[in-house]
Design a protein around this motif. Structure first.
Motif, PDB file in Angstrom:
ATOM      1  N   UNK A 138      14.654  -5.069  -1.180  1.00  0.00           N
ATOM      2  CA  UNK A 138      15.503  -3.881  -1.277  1.00  0.00           C
ATOM      3  C   UNK A 138      15.359  -3.223  -2.650  1.00  0.00           C
ATOM      4  N   UNK A 139      15.100  -4.047  -3.676  1.00  0.00           N
ATOM      5  CA  UNK A 139      15.050  -3.518  -5.034  1.00  0.00           C
ATOM      6  C   UNK A 139      13.676  -2.956  -5.398  1.00  0.00           C
ATOM      7  N   UNK A 140      12.614  -3.660  -5.033  1.00  0.00           N
ATOM      8  CA  UNK A 140      11.294  -3.252  -5.519  1.00  0.00           C
ATOM      9  C   UNK A 140      10.194  -3.901  -4.680  1.00  0.00           C
ATOM     10  N   UNK A 141       8.956  -3.537  -5.056  1.00  0.00           N
ATOM     11  CA  UNK A 141       7.783  -4.177  -4.464  1.00  0.00           C
ATOM     12  C   UNK A 141       7.382  -5.334  -5.369  1.00  0.00           C
ATOM     13  N   UNK A 142       7.272  -6.540  -4.827  1.00  0.00           N
ATOM     14  CA  UNK A 142       6.992  -7.720  -5.647  1.00  0.00           C
ATOM     15  C   UNK A 142       5.522  -8.110  -5.600  1.00  0.00           C
ATOM     16  N   UNK A 143       4.750  -7.462  -4.705  1.00  0.00           N
ATOM     17  CA  UNK A 143       3.338  -7.805  -4.645  1.00  0.00           C
ATOM     18  C   UNK A 143       2.679  -7.279  -3.383  1.00  0.00           C
ATOM     19  N   UNK A 144       1.501  -7.847  -3.071  1.00  0.00           N
ATOM     20  CA  UNK A 144       0.739  -7.368  -1.919  1.00  0.00           C
ATOM     21  C   UNK A 144       0.042  -8.524  -1.227  1.00  0.00           C
ATOM     22  N   UNK A 145      -0.029  -8.384   0.112  1.00  0.00           N
ATOM     23  CA  UNK A 145      -0.843  -9.277   0.928  1.00  0.00           C
ATOM     24  C   UNK A 145      -1.968  -8.434   1.513  1.00  0.00           C
ATOM     25  N   UNK A 146      -3.200  -8.896   1.305  1.00  0.00           N
ATOM     26  CA  UNK A 146      -4.362  -8.202   1.851  1.00  0.00           C
ATOM     27  C   UNK A 146      -5.050  -9.092   2.860  1.00  0.00           C
ATOM     28  N   UNK A 147      -5.293  -8.545   4.072  1.00  0.00           N
ATOM     29  CA  UNK A 147      -5.985  -9.273   5.140  1.00  0.00           C
ATOM     30  C   UNK A 147      -7.286  -8.543   5.441  1.00  0.00           C
ATOM     31  N   UNK A 148      -8.363  -9.294   5.588  1.00  0.00           N
ATOM     32  CA  UNK A 148      -9.688  -8.676   5.768  1.00  0.00           C
ATOM     33  C   UNK A 148     -10.486  -9.388   6.851  1.00  0.00           C
ATOM     34  N   UNK A 149     -11.434  -8.634   7.420  1.00  0.00           N
ATOM     35  CA  UNK A 149     -12.464  -9.234   8.278  1.00  0.00           C
ATOM     36  C   UNK A 149     -13.809  -8.969   7.621  1.00  0.00           C
ATOM     37  N   UNK A 150     -14.798  -9.831   7.897  1.00  0.00           N
ATOM     38  CA  UNK A 150     -16.091  -9.737   7.215  1.00  0.00           C
ATOM     39  C   UNK A 150     -17.279  -9.766   8.189  1.00  0.00           C
ATOM     40  N   UNK A 151     -17.043 -10.187   9.398  1.00  0.00           N
ATOM     41  CA  UNK A 151     -18.146 -10.265  10.355  1.00  0.00           C
ATOM     42  C   UNK A 151     -18.151  -9.069  11.314  1.00  0.00           C
ATOM     43  N   UNK A 152     -16.959  -8.544  11.630  1.00  0.00           N
ATOM     44  CA  UNK A 152     -16.875  -7.392  12.544  1.00  0.00           C
ATOM     45  C   UNK A 152     -15.584  -6.644  12.279  1.00  0.00           C
ATOM     46  N   UNK A 153     -15.559  -5.360  12.693  1.00  0.00           N
ATOM     47  CA  UNK A 153     -14.351  -4.555  12.525  1.00  0.00           C
ATOM     48  C   UNK A 153     -13.278  -5.038  13.499  1.00  0.00           C
ATOM     49  N   UNK A 154     -12.033  -4.769  13.138  1.00  0.00           N
ATOM     50  CA  UNK A 154     -10.892  -5.229  13.930  1.00  0.00           C
ATOM     51  C   UNK A 154     -10.012  -4.027  14.250  1.00  0.00           C
ATOM     52  N   UNK A 155      -9.499  -3.992  15.513  1.00  0.00           N
ATOM     53  CA  UNK A 155      -8.565  -2.925  15.904  1.00  0.00           C
ATOM     54  C   UNK A 155      -7.192  -3.542  16.099  1.00  0.00           C
ATOM     55  N   UNK A 156      -6.206  -2.978  15.431  1.00  0.00           N
ATOM     56  CA  UNK A 156      -4.829  -3.455  15.572  1.00  0.00           C
ATOM     57  C   UNK A 156      -3.964  -2.339  16.133  1.00  0.00           C
ATOM     58  N   UNK A 157      -3.113  -2.698  17.097  1.00  0.00           N
ATOM     59  CA  UNK A 157      -2.162  -1.748  17.655  1.00  0.00           C
ATOM     60  C   UNK A 157      -0.974  -1.628  16.709  1.00  0.00           C
ATOM     61  N   UNK A 158      -0.296  -0.503  16.752  1.00  0.00           N
ATOM     62  CA  UNK A 158       0.886  -0.338  15.885  1.00  0.00           C
ATOM     63  C   UNK A 158       1.895  -1.462  16.074  1.00  0.00           C
ATOM     64  N   UNK A 159       2.033  -1.912  17.341  1.00  0.00           N
ATOM     65  CA  UNK A 159       2.985  -2.994  17.611  1.00  0.00           C
ATOM     66  C   UNK A 159       2.590  -4.257  16.845  1.00  0.00           C
ATOM     67  N   UNK A 160       1.271  -4.536  16.767  1.00  0.00           N
ATOM     68  CA  UNK A 160       0.809  -5.742  16.068  1.00  0.00           C
ATOM     69  C   UNK A 160       1.025  -5.621  14.565  1.00  0.00           C
ATOM     70  N   UNK A 161       0.823  -4.425  14.044  1.00  0.00           N
ATOM     71  CA  UNK A 161       1.061  -4.209  12.617  1.00  0.00           C
ATOM     72  C   UNK A 161       2.534  -4.385  12.302  1.00  0.00           C
ATOM     73  N   UNK A 162       3.398  -3.849  13.218  1.00  0.00           N
ATOM     74  CA  UNK A 162       4.842  -4.024  13.025  1.00  0.00           C
ATOM     75  C   UNK A 162       5.221  -5.500  13.079  1.00  0.00           C
ATOM     76  N   UNK A 163       4.597  -6.189  14.006  1.00  0.00           N
ATOM     77  CA  UNK A 163       4.874  -7.622  14.122  1.00  0.00           C
ATOM     78  C   UNK A 163       4.463  -8.348  12.845  1.00  0.00           C
ATOM     79  N   UNK A 164       3.303  -7.974  12.295  1.00  0.00           N
ATOM     80  CA  UNK A 164       2.845  -8.556  11.025  1.00  0.00           C
ATOM     81  C   UNK A 164       3.837  -8.278   9.906  1.00  0.00           C
ATOM     82  N   UNK A 165       4.299  -7.016   9.834  1.00  0.00           N
ATOM     83  CA  UNK A 165       5.243  -6.618   8.795  1.00  0.00           C
ATOM     84  C   UNK A 165       6.532  -7.415   8.912  1.00  0.00           C
ATOM     85  N   UNK A 166       6.991  -7.597  10.172  1.00  0.00           N
ATOM     86  CA  UNK A 166       8.216  -8.377  10.398  1.00  0.00           C
ATOM     87  C   UNK A 166       8.019  -9.834   9.945  1.00  0.00           C
ATOM     88  N   UNK A 167       6.857 -10.389  10.279  1.00  0.00           N
ATOM     89  CA  UNK A 167       6.547 -11.768   9.883  1.00  0.00           C
ATOM     90  C   UNK A 167       6.567 -11.924   8.357  1.00  0.00           C
TER      91      UNK A 167
END
Length: 842
Positions: free
Chosen positions: A183-212
């Motif tokens: 609520x107060x600030x941003x404390x950092x960042x999580x970066x997720x990557x793929x290296x062998x092939x591109x990945x498609x994420x649905x908005x619902x999956x991104x929201x689920x990730x954010x919730x997690x």
């Protein structure tokens, strides 16, 4: 349709006939019912659709919540951020298909978050490991503080050129960046990557990730807070340990090395410089400059002792750091950043890619600054790191200041003591050459000079004469050419020595370049003598210049600090009077040759003195049982300042005494007579060796102090009942006990007899066995020089003992004398020579 239905109803209501009422009223009701049915059906259909969607979402969330609950439960007990991140990344990799992850957290108010953990494919492990503790590499060109998912990632989206290379190396195909927000600030960042092939994420999956991530973030923060607290505590412990360690050091260079190792190893720096402000606060002087690389562009070379102005326009960024008391950190260095050419030259010469200038405050002033550099690669440090280094330098500032003062005081104290010893030798010695050898030995060992010269102004005041020259062996032919040579006392033909004498001013050339010398004489001397460094100091007695003292190096340049030059100047000033007196002594010697008759009388007196002195020494030892005794006694002149005595106190106890009076000739010989007289009074008492020395010290201090009689001595008792040797020493060299291949030094030194009234002497003991040998001697045995100025010394004596201890005693003593003669290269010695060899037969 709805409007027509309303009109039908109105018409039926106002009609006066029943039939008309029904005709108009019933169709209206029917139409309205149909309309309401239609809208009701639409509402019901939409509600059913929303219910179906909600049901599916609820079903999906129930699955996620189950997994989330399990992951949260597994993470609750973890105390290490790397272990926690491994658990989180494994879950995300399996759940969403990512292959790499990196966690970066803010530390205070830094410009960038700092990488705390990562999980990558094996081929990227090493390069990612280097990023731990460094600024977050995935800073995007656009907005850093929002969630970003890029299915087809390009490294051009990253701000820094260096980080673009890093992301290209990782071959990132898809990229998801999730801000870790509270609520107060941003404390950092999580970066997720793929290296062998591109990945498609649905908005619902991104929201689920954010919730997690929002659910796991409190655990991350708690663990990180604990780790930061532990790191802070560990840092304080480390500071305390280093401060305690360096506080115990007395050597300033050891302290600097410990500090340098800590700063370089902890923060990734490779080079370190230290400059301390001088007493006048006009300059800072380089105390240490350790850099891993040099380009050899020869634009600038920094050495210990170099001086730089504190004027910001002349002294570079280091002076600005000192004056402002503010640190300055620059990385990915571009030389256009530096306004001064000196800073640019330093950066280019030492190939510096990152630099931190850190002031060293002590109370209300800055005493200097550290310069920390990296040359093989650019490094990044956080504001927290800078604050830590600031705290560290603040703690060690007082220690540095005090240890530097202590070093200077000790150096001056040692210098004064050494100067006094050399001056005393000069005063007491009649052989100026041997004393000159001691002078150059000191200058050679202390400042690494290799060549020396002494020149005197002649009586006509128009010429000077090179009296003594000492050069390395390869330049002996030049030494022979220079010694005894006369030069005009002018600027043109008198060279640098003539200039030094005329101007009464020191001349110092640390890096001689013959090709740049205009004066033909100076250039020829520099070439012939292969000079790399030349230092000429005038010999001043009051306002009169009597000559010049010259010091040279012939292999490598010698860069002296200002205090070194001051020390050498003080030394030469102290010996100038003695040198003049020595010169006067030469003149007196010339006059003395004219007084042949008086010389004859003196000769007769000397012969009588020699006879008297000879009677003081024991000439037979046949009455002493169980010992074989062989001696060497060879005075420097006809009479000497050494004396020894071997006496059997009672059956089974033999007392040995050997002494060396300061000086030579008649003065020393008279001193030996007094020593013998006072020793005879107490030698037959039951006093311990230390009591004998204490008694002699009291007598000579109280009764003969005005005569300046000082002597070193060593006394020992060989006790056949206890099979022990009891001994004590007063300013005497260590004596030796030989047992087969074993060699034991005897003697733990104290002050010479007659110097201080309350000197305390101690005695010691050592067991002896049959056939053990003892060697008692005076320092004339070790303080002999050969033609090159090398001293026989303790090393030479010990080497002789090791190589000849197997010889019979008589052969051993004879061989000792012959070896010394061979070393000196002439049949006479420069000091009194006395040695007593004893072999225990029982």
């Amino acid at each position: 349709m709805f409007v027509f239905s309303i009109l039908f109803l109105i018409q039926g209501f106002f009609s006066s006939h029943l039939f008309d009422n029904l005709v108009f009223f019933l169709p209206g009701i029917l139409i309205i019912s149909l309309v309401f049915s239609y809208f009701y059906f639409k509402i019901i259909s939409k509600a059913l659709s929303q219910f179906k969607t909600a049901y599916r979402q609820a079903e999906a969330h129930s699955f996620d919540l189950l997994q989330l609950s399990q992951v949260l439960q597994e993470c609750q007990g973890l105390k290490n951020i790397e272990t926690l991140f491994e658990k989180i990344s494994s879950f995300l990799f399996i759940k969403f298909g990512f292959e790499g992850a990196m966690l970066a957290l803010y530390r205070g108010k830094g410009e960038n978050p700092i990488v705390s953990a990562f999980s990558m494919l094996p081929e990227f492990q090493d390069v990612c490991k280097e990023k731990i503790g460094k600024p977050y590499p995935f800073v995007l060109i656009d907005n850093l503080n929002r969630m970003n998912f890029i299915s087809d990632f390009s490294s051009k989206l990253i701000k820094s050129n260096e980080n673009q290379k890093f992301t290209s190396f990782l071959k990132i195909k898809s990229f998801l960046q999730i801000p870790l927000k509270t609520k107060e600030s941003c404390v950092g960042f999580l970066t997720l990557t793929t290296h062998s092939a591109s990945l498609s994420l649905k908005p619902k999956e991104i929201q689920s990730l954010d919730f997690f991530i929002s659910q796991i973030l409190p655990i991350i923060r708690n663990i990180k807070s604990n780790e930061d607290a532990m790191a802070s505590h560990k840092e304080l412990e480390t500071f305390g340990e280093i401060v305690r360690k360096i506080s115990s050091f007395f050597n300033f260079d050891e302290i600097i090395k410990e500090i340098a190792d800590y700063l370089k190893n902890t923060y990734g720096f490779e080079g370190l410089g230290l400059g301390l402000v001088d007493k006048n606060r006009q300059n800072y002087i380089v105390e240490i400059w350790q850099m891993p690389k040099r380009s050899f562009l020869n634009r600038i070379e920094i050495r210990k002792g170099d001086k730089f102005s504190l004027d910001p326009l002349k002294g570079g960024i280091a002076s600005v750091t000192i004056l402002s008391n503010r640190p300055l950190f620059v990385t990915d260095i571009d030389t256009t950043y530096f306004p001064q050419s000196m800073d640019k030259d330093i950066v280019e010469e030492y190939q510096i890619k990152s630099v931190l200038h850190m002031p060293i405050p002590v109370e209300n002033e800055v005493i200097g600054s550290f310069t920390l550099t990296a040359s093989s690669r650019s490094i990044s440090i956080t504001p927290e790191n800078i604050q830590s280094i600031q705290k560290f330098t603040a703690q060690i500032g007082v220690i540095l200041k005090n240890k530097k003062l202590y070093q200077e005081i000790e150096a001056k104290k040692n210098e004064l003591s050494l100067f006094n010893d050399i001056t005393k030798d000069l005063i007491l010695s009649l052989d100026f050459v041997s004393v000159f050898n001691k002078i150059i030995e000191y200058l050679k060992n202390t400042f690494s000079f290799e060549g020396f010269g002494l020149s005197f102004v002649q009586k006509d005041l128009k010429t000077y004469k090179v009296e003594i020259y000492r050069l390395p062996e390869r330049l002996k032919h030049e030494q022979e050419k220079m010694e005894g040579k006369y030069f005009p006392l002018n600027f043109e033909k008198g060279g640098r020595i003539g200039e030094t004498i005329l101007e009464k001013k020191m001349s110092y050339f640390p890096d001689v370049r013959p090709e740049l010398i205009e004066n033909p004489l100076n250039r020829k001397v520099a070439e012939d003598l292969e000079l790399r460094t030349a230092l000429n100091i005038p010999l001043l007695v009051g306002e009169e210049v009597i000559g010049a003292f010259s010091l040279f190096s012939h292999s490598t340049p010698i860069f002296l600090k200002e205090e070194d030059l001051d020390s050498i100047t003080r030394f030469v000033a102290q010996i100038s009077v003695v040198v003049r007196n020595s010169k006067l002594y030469d003149e007196i010697e010339e006059a003395r040759n004219k007084l042949l008759e008086k010389e004859r009388m003196i000769s007769e007196d000397m012969a009588l003195a020699r006879q008297i002195q000879g009677n003081l020494l024991p000439f037979s030892f046949s009455h002493i049982q169980n010992l074989q005794i062989k001696t060497i006694y060879q005075p420097h002149n006809e009479i000497g300042g050494d004396i020894y005595d071997i006496f059997e106190m009672e059956e089974g106890i033999i007392r040995v005494f050997i002494a060396d009076a300061i000086g030579h000739g008649i003065q020393a010989a008279l001193a030996t007579m007094l020593i013998k007289s006072e020793y005879e009074k107490i030698k037959n008492t039951s006093s311990s060796p230390s009591d004998i020395l204490s008694h002699l010290n009291q007598v000579f201090y109280k009764q003969y102090f005005n005569l300046s009689i000082f002597f070193s001595c060593f006394t020992a008792e060989i006790d056949f009942y206890e099979k022990k040797i009891f001994y004590a020493s007063a300013g005497h060299p260590p004596q030796y006990l030989m047992r087969g291949n074993e060699i034991h030094k005897l003697g733990k030194n104290s002050k010479m007899i007659g110097m201080l009234e309350k000197t305390v002497y101690h005695y010691y003991d050592i067991n002896f066995e049959k056939n053990d040998r003892l060697l008692f001697y005076t320092d004339g045995l070790t303080e002999e020089f050969n033609s090159t100025g090398d001293e026989f010394g303790d090393t030479g004596l010990l080497s002789f003992i090791q190589n000849n201890s197997y010889l019979p005693l008589e052969n051993f003593i004879h061989s000792l004398r012959e070896s010394l003669k061979d070393f000196v290269g002439k049949p006479f010695f420069q000091d009194d020579l006395t040695a007593v060899g004893i072999q225990i037969l029982q």
